[in-house]
Design a protein around this motif. Structure first.
Motif, PDB file in Angstrom:
ATOM      1  N   GLU A   3       0.862  -1.171   0.000  1.00 50.43           N
ATOM      2  CA  GLU A   3       0.000   0.000   0.000  1.00 50.43           C
ATOM      3  C   GLU A   3       0.898   1.220   0.000  1.00 50.43           C
ATOM      4  O   GLU A   3       2.014   1.186   0.514  1.00 50.43           O
ATOM      5  CB  GLU A   3      -0.879   0.022   1.253  1.00 50.43           C
ATOM      6  CG  GLU A   3      -1.875  -1.095   1.327  1.00 50.43           C
ATOM      7  CD  GLU A   3      -2.698  -1.025   2.613  1.00 50.43           C
ATOM      8  OE1 GLU A   3      -2.637  -0.003   3.326  1.00 50.43           O
ATOM      9  OE2 GLU A   3      -3.386  -2.004   2.893  1.00 50.43           O
ATOM     10  N   ALA A  26       5.177  -4.108  -7.325  1.00 45.14           N
ATOM     11  CA  ALA A  26       4.785  -2.801  -6.797  1.00 45.14           C
ATOM     12  C   ALA A  26       5.507  -1.636  -7.474  1.00 45.14           C
ATOM     13  O   ALA A  26       5.035  -0.502  -7.404  1.00 45.14           O
ATOM     14  CB  ALA A  26       5.060  -2.758  -5.300  1.00 45.14           C
ATOM     15  N   ARG A  28       5.905  -0.607 -10.517  1.00 47.28           N
ATOM     16  CA  ARG A  28       5.155   0.131 -11.549  1.00 47.28           C
ATOM     17  C   ARG A  28       4.215   1.158 -10.910  1.00 47.28           C
ATOM     18  O   ARG A  28       4.152   2.302 -11.328  1.00 47.28           O
ATOM     19  CB  ARG A  28       4.374  -0.832 -12.422  1.00 47.28           C
ATOM     20  CG  ARG A  28       3.643  -0.142 -13.561  1.00 47.28           C
ATOM     21  CD  ARG A  28       2.986  -1.143 -14.432  1.00 47.28           C
ATOM     22  NE  ARG A  28       4.008  -2.069 -14.912  1.00 47.28           N
ATOM     23  CZ  ARG A  28       4.023  -2.615 -16.105  1.00 47.28           C
ATOM     24  NH1 ARG A  28       3.058  -2.345 -16.938  1.00 47.28           N
ATOM     25  NH2 ARG A  28       4.969  -3.437 -16.455  1.00 47.28           N
ATOM     26  N   GLN A  29       3.484   0.729  -9.900  1.00 46.90           N
ATOM     27  CA  GLN A  29       2.573   1.642  -9.201  1.00 46.90           C
ATOM     28  C   GLN A  29       3.359   2.753  -8.509  1.00 46.90           C
ATOM     29  O   GLN A  29       2.960   3.923  -8.530  1.00 46.90           O
ATOM     30  CB  GLN A  29       1.732   0.874  -8.184  1.00 46.90           C
ATOM     31  CG  GLN A  29       0.716   1.736  -7.465  1.00 46.90           C
ATOM     32  CD  GLN A  29      -0.094   0.961  -6.441  1.00 46.90           C
ATOM     33  OE1 GLN A  29       0.104  -0.230  -6.224  1.00 46.90           O
ATOM     34  NE2 GLN A  29      -1.005   1.656  -5.791  1.00 46.90           N
ATOM     35  N   LYS A  31       6.300   3.994  -9.418  1.00 47.61           N
ATOM     36  CA  LYS A  31       6.750   4.925 -10.461  1.00 47.61           C
ATOM     37  C   LYS A  31       5.617   5.857 -10.876  1.00 47.61           C
ATOM     38  O   LYS A  31       5.830   7.049 -11.083  1.00 47.61           O
ATOM     39  CB  LYS A  31       7.231   4.161 -11.700  1.00 47.61           C
ATOM     40  CG  LYS A  31       8.585   3.573 -11.593  1.00 47.61           C
ATOM     41  CD  LYS A  31       8.972   3.051 -12.975  1.00 47.61           C
ATOM     42  CE  LYS A  31       9.787   1.807 -12.876  1.00 47.61           C
ATOM     43  NZ  LYS A  31      10.170   1.282 -14.183  1.00 47.61           N
ATOM     44  N   THR A  32       4.422   5.302 -11.014  1.00 44.89           N
ATOM     45  CA  THR A  32       3.259   6.108 -11.398  1.00 44.89           C
ATOM     46  C   THR A  32       2.969   7.178 -10.355  1.00 44.89           C
ATOM     47  O   THR A  32       2.719   8.337 -10.697  1.00 44.89           O
ATOM     48  CB  THR A  32       2.031   5.201 -11.612  1.00 44.89           C
ATOM     49  OG1 THR A  32       2.318   4.277 -12.656  1.00 44.89           O
ATOM     50  CG2 THR A  32       0.799   6.013 -11.962  1.00 44.89           C
ATOM     51  N   ILE A  33       3.002   6.797  -9.088  1.00 46.88           N
ATOM     52  CA  ILE A  33       2.748   7.754  -8.005  1.00 46.88           C
ATOM     53  C   ILE A  33       3.776   8.875  -8.036  1.00 46.88           C
ATOM     54  O   ILE A  33       3.423  10.058  -7.960  1.00 46.88           O
ATOM     55  CB  ILE A  33       2.745   7.033  -6.638  1.00 46.88           C
ATOM     56  CG1 ILE A  33       1.509   6.138  -6.507  1.00 46.88           C
ATOM     57  CG2 ILE A  33       2.826   8.038  -5.485  1.00 46.88           C
ATOM     58  CD1 ILE A  33       1.548   5.184  -5.347  1.00 46.88           C
ATOM     59  N   GLU A  36       3.163  11.156 -11.050  1.00 45.22           N
ATOM     60  CA  GLU A  36       1.998  12.021 -10.878  1.00 45.22           C
ATOM     61  C   GLU A  36       2.301  13.193  -9.945  1.00 45.22           C
ATOM     62  O   GLU A  36       1.839  14.310 -10.176  1.00 45.22           O
ATOM     63  CB  GLU A  36       0.812  11.216 -10.354  1.00 45.22           C
ATOM     64  CG  GLU A  36       0.216  10.287 -11.399  1.00 45.22           C
ATOM     65  CD  GLU A  36      -0.856   9.360 -10.853  1.00 45.22           C
ATOM     66  OE1 GLU A  36      -1.060   9.298  -9.610  1.00 45.22           O
ATOM     67  OE2 GLU A  36      -1.493   8.672 -11.663  1.00 45.22           O
TER      68      GLU A  36
END
Length: 111
Positions: A3, A26, A28-29, A31-33, A36
């Motif tokens: 999380e 985890a 990939r998520q 990196k996205t965070i 953003e």
């Protein structure tokens, strides 16, 4: 399972806290965070690793990618409070010298 808690301090510093295993699944998520946050104008980010019990090369790659993104925008990414197991990986890969872990989230940008 992992999380991510994302918040912004009163100083405008973004804080991302991964809770669990920061691995290939985890990363990939993560990196996205980070992407953003940077795209939204947050160019100083602290990754609080106090609740990250494992990190692999994908997680390390995401951290380094975040450093690159923030620095391209005139900011920086810092890490704080790594667990013993994460610190062991950082030392083994010599990334502890690059990322220079901080003792506290709130003071990570005080230098």
């Amino acid at each position: 399972m992992i999380e991510f808690d994302v918040r912004t301090l009163d100083t405008g510093v973004g804080v991302v806290t991964p809770r669990g295993r920061l691995n290939m699944v985890a990363a990939r998520q993560f990196k996205t965070i980070l992407g953003e946050l940077v795209a939204g104008g947050t160019h100083r980010i602290v990754v609080d690793l106090a609740e990250t019990d494992f990190i692999d090369s994908s997680g390390l790659g995401a951290l380094i990618g975040g450093v690159k993104q923030t620095r391209q925008q005139g900011g920086d990414l810092r890490i704080a409070r790594p667990t013993e197991s994460v610190m062991g990986v950082l030392e083994l890969t010599n990334l502890a010298r690059v990322l220079r872990p901080r003792d506290a989230v709130d003071t990570a940008f005080d230098d």
